[in-house]
Design a protein around this motif. Structure first.
Motif, PDB file in Angstrom:
ATOM      1  N   GLY A 551       0.781  -1.227   0.000  1.00  0.00           N
ATOM      2  CA  GLY A 551       0.000   0.000   0.000  1.00  0.00           C
ATOM      3  C   GLY A 551       0.811   1.274   0.000  1.00  0.00           C
ATOM      4  N   THR A 552       2.148   1.170   0.063  1.00  0.00           N
ATOM      5  CA  THR A 552       2.980   2.369   0.060  1.00  0.00           C
ATOM      6  C   THR A 552       3.298   2.787  -1.369  1.00  0.00           C
ATOM      7  OG1 THR A 552       5.027   1.078   0.179  1.00  0.00           O
ATOM      8  CG2 THR A 552       3.991   1.707   2.264  1.00  0.00           C
ATOM      9  N   GLY A 553       4.007   3.916  -1.500  1.00  0.00           N
ATOM     10  CA  GLY A 553       4.323   4.430  -2.819  1.00  0.00           C
ATOM     11  C   GLY A 553       5.270   3.556  -3.620  1.00  0.00           C
ATOM     12  N   LEU A 554       6.019   2.667  -2.953  1.00  0.00           N
ATOM     13  CA  LEU A 554       6.951   1.790  -3.666  1.00  0.00           C
ATOM     14  C   LEU A 554       6.283   0.524  -4.192  1.00  0.00           C
ATOM     15  CD1 LEU A 554      10.077   1.976  -1.307  1.00  0.00           C
ATOM     16  CD2 LEU A 554       9.783   3.090  -3.518  1.00  0.00           C
ATOM     17  N   ASP A 555       5.185   0.149  -3.612  1.00  0.00           N
ATOM     18  CA  ASP A 555       4.519  -1.108  -3.977  1.00  0.00           C
ATOM     19  C   ASP A 555       4.027  -1.043  -5.428  1.00  0.00           C
ATOM     20  OD1 ASP A 555       3.314  -3.540  -3.965  1.00  0.00           O
ATOM     21  OD2 ASP A 555       1.677  -2.995  -2.595  1.00  0.00           O
ATOM     22  N   GLY A 556       4.471  -2.002  -6.246  1.00  0.00           N
ATOM     23  CA  GLY A 556       4.034  -2.088  -7.620  1.00  0.00           C
ATOM     24  C   GLY A 556       4.818  -1.261  -8.616  1.00  0.00           C
ATOM     25  N   ARG A 557       5.829  -0.518  -8.185  1.00  0.00           N
ATOM     26  CA  ARG A 557       6.624   0.292  -9.102  1.00  0.00           C
ATOM     27  C   ARG A 557       7.898  -0.461  -9.482  1.00  0.00           C
ATOM     28  NH1 ARG A 557       7.058   6.311  -6.781  1.00  0.00           N
ATOM     29  NH2 ARG A 557       7.537   6.692  -8.982  1.00  0.00           N
ATOM     30  N   ASN A 558       8.510  -0.093 -10.604  1.00  0.00           N
ATOM     31  CA  ASN A 558       9.770  -0.702 -11.011  1.00  0.00           C
ATOM     32  C   ASN A 558      10.881   0.340 -10.954  1.00  0.00           C
ATOM     33  OD1 ASN A 558       9.705   0.827 -13.455  1.00  0.00           O
ATOM     34  ND2 ASN A 558       8.348  -0.713 -14.358  1.00  0.00           N
ATOM     35  N   THR A 559      12.126  -0.112 -11.162  1.00  0.00           N
ATOM     36  CA  THR A 559      13.259   0.807 -11.037  1.00  0.00           C
ATOM     37  C   THR A 559      13.209   1.910 -12.087  1.00  0.00           C
ATOM     38  OG1 THR A 559      14.594  -0.679 -12.387  1.00  0.00           O
ATOM     39  CG2 THR A 559      14.720  -0.967 -10.005  1.00  0.00           C
ATOM     40  N   GLY A 560      12.690   1.609 -13.280  1.00  0.00           N
ATOM     41  CA  GLY A 560      12.565   2.642 -14.297  1.00  0.00           C
ATOM     42  C   GLY A 560      11.621   3.746 -13.878  1.00  0.00           C
ATOM     43  N   ASP A 561      10.510   3.369 -13.205  1.00  0.00           N
ATOM     44  CA  ASP A 561       9.571   4.379 -12.713  1.00  0.00           C
ATOM     45  C   ASP A 561      10.235   5.290 -11.676  1.00  0.00           C
ATOM     46  OD1 ASP A 561       7.621   3.261 -14.311  1.00  0.00           O
ATOM     47  OD2 ASP A 561       6.835   1.969 -12.714  1.00  0.00           O
ATOM     48  N   ARG A 589      14.648  -4.030 -15.181  1.00  0.00           N
ATOM     49  CA  ARG A 589      14.078  -2.737 -14.815  1.00  0.00           C
ATOM     50  C   ARG A 589      12.568  -2.715 -14.915  1.00  0.00           C
ATOM     51  NH1 ARG A 589      17.163   1.665 -14.662  1.00  0.00           N
ATOM     52  NH2 ARG A 589      15.601   2.966 -15.711  1.00  0.00           N
ATOM     53  N   SER A 590      11.977  -3.722 -15.551  1.00  0.00           N
ATOM     54  CA  SER A 590      10.523  -3.754 -15.691  1.00  0.00           C
ATOM     55  C   SER A 590       9.852  -4.518 -14.559  1.00  0.00           C
ATOM     56  CB  SER A 590      10.146  -4.382 -17.034  1.00  0.00           C
ATOM     57  OG  SER A 590      10.585  -5.730 -17.091  1.00  0.00           O
ATOM     58  N   ARG A 591      10.636  -5.259 -13.756  1.00  0.00           N
ATOM     59  CA  ARG A 591      10.033  -6.032 -12.669  1.00  0.00           C
ATOM     60  C   ARG A 591       9.477  -5.078 -11.613  1.00  0.00           C
ATOM     61  NH1 ARG A 591      11.003  -7.425  -7.548  1.00  0.00           N
ATOM     62  NH2 ARG A 591      10.310  -9.470  -6.798  1.00  0.00           N
ATOM     63  N   ARG A 592       8.245  -5.322 -11.215  1.00  0.00           N
ATOM     64  CA  ARG A 592       7.604  -4.468 -10.235  1.00  0.00           C
ATOM     65  C   ARG A 592       7.951  -4.936  -8.822  1.00  0.00           C
ATOM     66  NH1 ARG A 592       4.445  -0.933 -12.583  1.00  0.00           N
ATOM     67  NH2 ARG A 592       3.688  -1.341 -14.709  1.00  0.00           N
ATOM     68  N   LEU A 593       8.172  -3.973  -7.963  1.00  0.00           N
ATOM     69  CA  LEU A 593       8.511  -4.279  -6.582  1.00  0.00           C
ATOM     70  C   LEU A 593       7.294  -4.809  -5.850  1.00  0.00           C
ATOM     71  CD1 LEU A 593      10.609  -1.061  -5.818  1.00  0.00           C
ATOM     72  CD2 LEU A 593      11.495  -3.339  -6.343  1.00  0.00           C
ATOM     73  N   ARG A 598      13.566  -5.021  -0.757  1.00  0.00           N
ATOM     74  CA  ARG A 598      14.304  -3.877  -0.216  1.00  0.00           C
ATOM     75  C   ARG A 598      15.162  -3.297  -1.333  1.00  0.00           C
ATOM     76  NH1 ARG A 598      14.308  -3.743   5.425  1.00  0.00           N
ATOM     77  NH2 ARG A 598      16.137  -2.380   5.414  1.00  0.00           N
ATOM     78  N   ILE A 599      15.210  -1.980  -1.407  1.00  0.00           N
ATOM     79  CA  ILE A 599      16.024  -1.324  -2.430  1.00  0.00           C
ATOM     80  C   ILE A 599      17.000  -0.362  -1.754  1.00  0.00           C
ATOM     81  CG2 ILE A 599      14.296  -1.519  -4.252  1.00  0.00           C
ATOM     82  CD1 ILE A 599      13.565   1.419  -3.742  1.00  0.00           C
ATOM     83  N   VAL A 600      18.208  -0.309  -2.293  1.00  0.00           N
ATOM     84  CA  VAL A 600      19.219   0.655  -1.872  1.00  0.00           C
ATOM     85  C   VAL A 600      19.279   1.728  -2.942  1.00  0.00           C
ATOM     86  CG1 VAL A 600      21.635   1.035  -1.286  1.00  0.00           C
ATOM     87  CG2 VAL A 600      20.519  -1.120  -0.660  1.00  0.00           C
TER      88      VAL A 600
END
Length: 613
Positions: A551-561, A589-593, A598-600
Motif C-alpha cells: 500500500g505504500t508508494g513503492l509497492d508495484g513500481r519498477n526501477t525505471g519508474d 528494470r521492468s520487474r515491479r517491486l 528492499r532497495i538501496v
C-alpha cells in the motif's frame, strides 16, 4: 557549541521577533486540534535546516519551539513557509510540549539542549503521545543506543558524528565512503572515474558556480549513464584534474561525478623508520637543551671512534664481539688497564682509545642516567607536550567543539599525527584530545603564531571547524600564507560565502555540519533508514535502504519508474525471497517491486521525499 550549531549568514539575523508563522492564531497555537504536524525544538542552524527539509522536501506542517524568537535562527525560522507556528520557550518543558500540540503530532525533533535535557523531553513526549515519532540530537552515541532500545519509536542521532567523517576524509584527501552490503561507496570526479562505476550522480559541474551543478538528472535507462561517461572520457573533452578550475568561461560547465566502489583504502601511516627517527629526535629535544645535546653527541661520537680504534688495533682473539664488550665496560667506568707482561688490548693506539672511551663515559653515563630518572620520576610524562620534531605530515584541527573533537579522533585513529588549536581553555574537547596524547595549543594570541607553533609548514592539512565562518576562513588564509600547498577544509554555513571560497581559493574544501546532518535527521523523523550521506561539493547525496510495504508508494513500481523523473538511482535490490543478496545494478528494470523487497538508492533530498511519499 552543540552539535550542528554554526554561525554565519545562512539565516538572516535581522527582522522583528515574529511570534507566529503563517496559519497560526495570535497566541501561537497550532491551527486546530487535528494535529498531523511535526514539532522541531531548537533555534540553532541544525534546527533551521531541518525545518527547511521538512517544509520544502516533504511538504509537512511544522511547529517550531525556539529558545528566543529574536536570536540565532529564530527570525529566519519564523519566515519559512509551511511553519505553522513559532513558540518561544527557553527549555522544552511539559508546558512547551502541550502548547506545541504534542498529543496530536506525528513526530518531534529535539535539536537543542544537553543530552540529559533532550532525553527528558523525549520521555515526556512519549508519555503524552505513545505513538509519536521522536528524533533527538545526542552527543553520547552509546547513551543514544540505550535510549533507542527503551523507546522503539525513537532515533538518537549526532550531528557532529554524521558530519565529522566528511571533514576528516577531506583533510586526508581520501574519499568519504558509505558502507552498503560490504562495499564502500564513494563519489569520484572526472579523471578518477573508472569504467566499473555504479552510476552517474552529477553532470554539468562548474567549479566557478557550484549552484549550477546538476545532481542525479533524469535518465531514460541504465545505459544513459555509461553513454554519458563514454562521451566525456573518449569524446575529446579535456578531463580536468580535481581542484583545478574548468577551462573556458564559467558559462560552459563540464565535468562529471560518479558513484563507485573503493577497492583498497589508501595507506596513511608514515613508514616506521621515519616515525622512529623523528620520535627519537623529539624525545631528545624534550628532555635536553641545546648545550646538553652537544655534550651528549660529542661524547657518543668519541666513544664510537674509540670503539673503532679498538677494533682495528686490539690483539684480543675474541674479535668484534669482545671489542664491543670492552668498549661498553670502559664507557661504564669498569676499565681494565694493561699490565706489563699481561697486555690485553694491544698497542698504544688501543690504550689511547681506552682512555678516551673511559673519560667520555664519565660524561655520557651520568647524563643519560639523569634523563632516565627525570622521565620516570619527575612527572613530566603528565605534562602536555607541544608539537615536536616528529610532528610532520600531520593534520591541524582548529576548534575543539563537538565536530573538531570527533575529527581529531578520527584522524588520530588512522595513525597520523594531529595537533589541535583552541582558544577557549574550558572547551570540553581539550580533555578528550589530551587523553589520546594529541597536543593542544590554547591561547588568545595571533592565529598566525599559533599555526607556526603547530608546525603548519610541515602539515598535510588544516581543518578549521569553529562555529564562526570568519574565524574558519582566517585560519585557512593564514595557513595558506605560510604553506601555499597545504590542504584546507573549512566549516562554512553560508552557501554564498562557500561558493566564493571555491571560486577564489584552490585546494579548499568546505563543509556545513547542518547541511550534511539535516537530511539524515529529516529522513529519520519520517521513519526512513538513511545509511549515510556523501558530499558532491556543497550538495548532499543520500544513501538509503527502503523496504517495500503493501500500500505504500513503492509497492508495484519498477526501477525505471523510480529513476525516470531524476533525483533517484536504484543501486541494488534485495528480493524478498533472497534477502541476503545485494543485486547491484538490478538488470530487470521492468520487474515491479512487491512487499518484502528492499532497495538501496542514492537520492537527492527531493528525490528521497518523492520516493517515500
Amino acid at each position: 557549541m552543540p552539535d550542528g550549531a554554526e554561525a554565519g549568514g545562512g539565516a538572516d539575523a535581522g527582522g522583528g521577533g515574529t511570534e507566529t508563522g503563517g496559519g497560526a492564531d495570535a497566541g501561537g497555537e497550532p491551527d486546530g486540534p487535528g494535529g498531523g504536524h511535526y514539532i522541531v525544538c531548537g533555534g540553532n542552524s541544525l534546527a533551521y535546516r531541518l525545518i527547511l527539509e521538512l517544509t520544502e522536501q516533504y511538504e509537512v506542517p511544522v511547529v517550531a519551539v525556539v529558545p528566543d524568537r529574536s536570536r540565532e535562527h529564530g527570525p529566519a525560522i519564523a519566515r519559512i513557509p509551511g511553519v505553522r507556528a513559532v513558540l518561544e520557550h527557553s527549555t522544552v518543558t511539559g508546558e512547551a510540549l502541550g502548547a506545541a500540540g504534542v498529543e496530536h503530532a506525528r513526530g518531534i525533533a529535539l535539536m537543542d539542549g544537553t543530552d540529559q535535557e533532550n532525553i527528558h523531553a523525549a520521555l515526556a513526549a512519549e508519555n503524552r503521545n505513545p505513538g509519536v515519532r521522536i528524533v533527538l540530537r545526542i552527543f553520547n552515541q552509546r547513551l543514544g543506543e540505550h535510549l533507542e532500545k527503551l523507546l522503539p519509536n525513537c532515533a538518537a542521532l549526532s550531528g557532529s558524528a554524521t558530519a565529522a567523517p566528511a571533514f576528516a576524509n577531506g583533510a586526508l584527501s581520501r574519499p568519504h565512503t558509505v558502507e552498503v552490503g560490504g562495499r564502500q561507496l564513494y563519489v569520484a570526479h572526472d579523471g578518477d572515474i573508472r569504467p566499473d562505476q555504479i552510476c552517474l550522480v552529477a553532470d554539468r559541474i562548474d567549479r566557478q558556480d557550484l549552484s549550477r551543478l546538476r545532481l542525479l538528472p533524469g535518465t531514460g535507462g541504465r545505459a544513459a549513464d555509461f553513454i554519458r561517461i563514454a562521451e566525456f572520457l573518449g569524446g575529446g573533452e579535456e578531463i580536468v584534474p580535481r581542484g583545478r578550475p574548468l577551462p573556458g568561461p564559467a558559462s560552459e560547465p563540464g565535468g562529471l561525478a560518479a558513484l563507485q566502489t573503493l577497492d583498497v583504502e589508501p595507506p596513511l601511516r608514515q613508514p616506521w623508520r621515519k616515525r622512529l627517527k623523528w620520535w627519537l629526535l623529539d624525545g631528545l629535544k624534550h628532555f635536553t637543551n641545546t648545550r646538553l645535546r652537544m655534550i651528549l653527541i660529542t661524547a657518543f661520537a668519541a666513544i664510537l671512534l674509540g670503539g673503532l680504534v679498538l677494533a682495528r688495533h686490539s690483539t684480543h682473539p675474541g674479535g668484534f664481539g669482545w671489542t664491543v664488550y670492552f668498549t661498553l665496560l670502559d664507557a661504564a667506568g669498569a676499565v681494565q688497564p694493561d699490565v706489563p707482561g699481561q697486555q690485553v688490548l694491544g698497542d698504544s693506539w688501543a690504550r689511547a682509545a681506552q682512555v678516551l672511551i673511559t673519560f667520555c663515559g664519565i660524561t655520557f653515563v651520568p647524563v643519560a642516567t639523569a634523563i632516565v630518572v627525570e622521565a620516570l620520576a619527575s612527572g613530566r610524562r603528565g605534562v602536555p607536550r607541544p608539537p615536536g620534531a616528529r610532528t610532520r605530515d600531520h593534520v591541524i584541527v582548529v576548534g575543539l567543539g563537538n565536530v573538531g573533537t570527533r575529527v581529531a579522533t578520527l584522524v588520530h585513529g588512522t595513525g597520523l599525527p594531529v595537533v589541535c588549536l583552541e582558544r577557549d581553555p574550558q572547551a570540553r574537547g581539550i580533555a578528550a584530545a589530551r587523553a589520546l596524547g594529541i597536543p593542544v595549543l590554547i591561547g588568545e594570541g595571533p592565529l598566525e603564531a599559533q599555526l607556526k607553533q603547530a608546525r603548519v609548514k610541515h602539515a598535510r592539512a588544516v581543518v578549521a571547524v569553529t562555529s564562526d565562518d570568519a574565524a574558519n576562513l582566517e585560519a585557512a588564509l593564514e595557513a595558506r600564507a605560510v604553506r601555499p600547498e597545504v590542504r584546507i577544509v573549512v566549516r562554512l554555513f553560508d552557501d554564498d560565502f562557500a561558493h566564493h571560497v571555491y571560486a577564489t581559493l584552490g585546494n579548499v574544501a568546505s563543509r556545513s555540519v547542518s547541511y550534511l546532518a539535516a537530511p539524515a535527521f529529516a529522513a529519520a523523523l519520517m521513519g526512513r533508514e538513511v545509511l549515510g550521506t556523501l558530499s558532491v561539493f556543497r550538495h548532499v547525496l543520500l544513501i538509503a535502504e527502503l523496504t517495500v510495504e503493501e500500500g505504500t508508494g513503492l509497492d508495484g513500481r519498477n526501477t525505471g519508474d523510480l529513476e525516470g523523473p531524476g533525483g533517484v538511482r536504484v543501486l541494488a535490490v534485495r528480493l524478498h525471497r533472497r534477502p541476503q543478496d545485494y543485486q547491484w545494478n538490478f538488470a530487470d528494470r521492468s520487474r515491479r517491486l512487491v512487499p518484502g523487497d528492499r532497495i538501496v538508492i542514492a537520492a537527492t533530498r527531493s528525490g528521497l521525499a518523492r520516493v517515500i511519499q
